[in-house]
Design a protein around this motif. Sequence first.
Motif: not given
Lengths: 112, 112
Positions: A91-101, B47-57
Amino acid sequence: SQTIHQWPATLVQPVGSPLSLECTVEGTSNPNLYWYRQAAGRGLQLLFYSVGIGQISSEVPQNLSASRPQDRQFILSSKKLLLSDSGFYLCAWSTESYNEQFFGPGTRLTVL
Amino acid sequence: GQQVMQIPQYQHVQEGEDFTTYCNSSTTLSNIQWYKQRPGGHPVFLIQLVKSGEVKKQKRLTFQFGEAKKNSSLHITATQTTDVGTYFCAGFDAGNNRKLIWGLGTSLAVNP
């Protein structure tokens, strides 16, 4: 802080028996809720998701059903289990559909 | 339908070696998320990436999102035994933000 509970942790059921798995979330309101199944060594298969009380979207045809009787409660059910229903149910939850679960600890179901 | 392919399926490395897993989508993604699942555990958001070409460490982990927002990678430098687990990517189709599309995961084994 938010927490997610699932029970039971493990379950062994005979073929043809009913199933009820419960998931509850604490510390947040109106979460999106999800049920996944993971076969051994495989990826995650989305079974159901809910954006609100009484709102259930089914992703795959099967003998499982889901209900959301309260804002932070999500239940997975079956009237008659099949051997193929064995797996790890998450089971998982998120605040919005596109946010982390955020996932619960899961239930390992074995159908014999 | 929408698919997210993840390669390799399995990877064995010696401790101290680098590791990379790749994620490719058949459609443009609005964002991409990475999760780690330890053996016997549940997926945990990284982690979540949103922007084109984004790099996160994150310490030894480097995440990239492609310019076309159709692919992503996770690179681990100098693996440790604590890195063992399955790494999943999951993305939102740009035309359907209700549902996360999951890759099948890359299982990493690290020999000490």
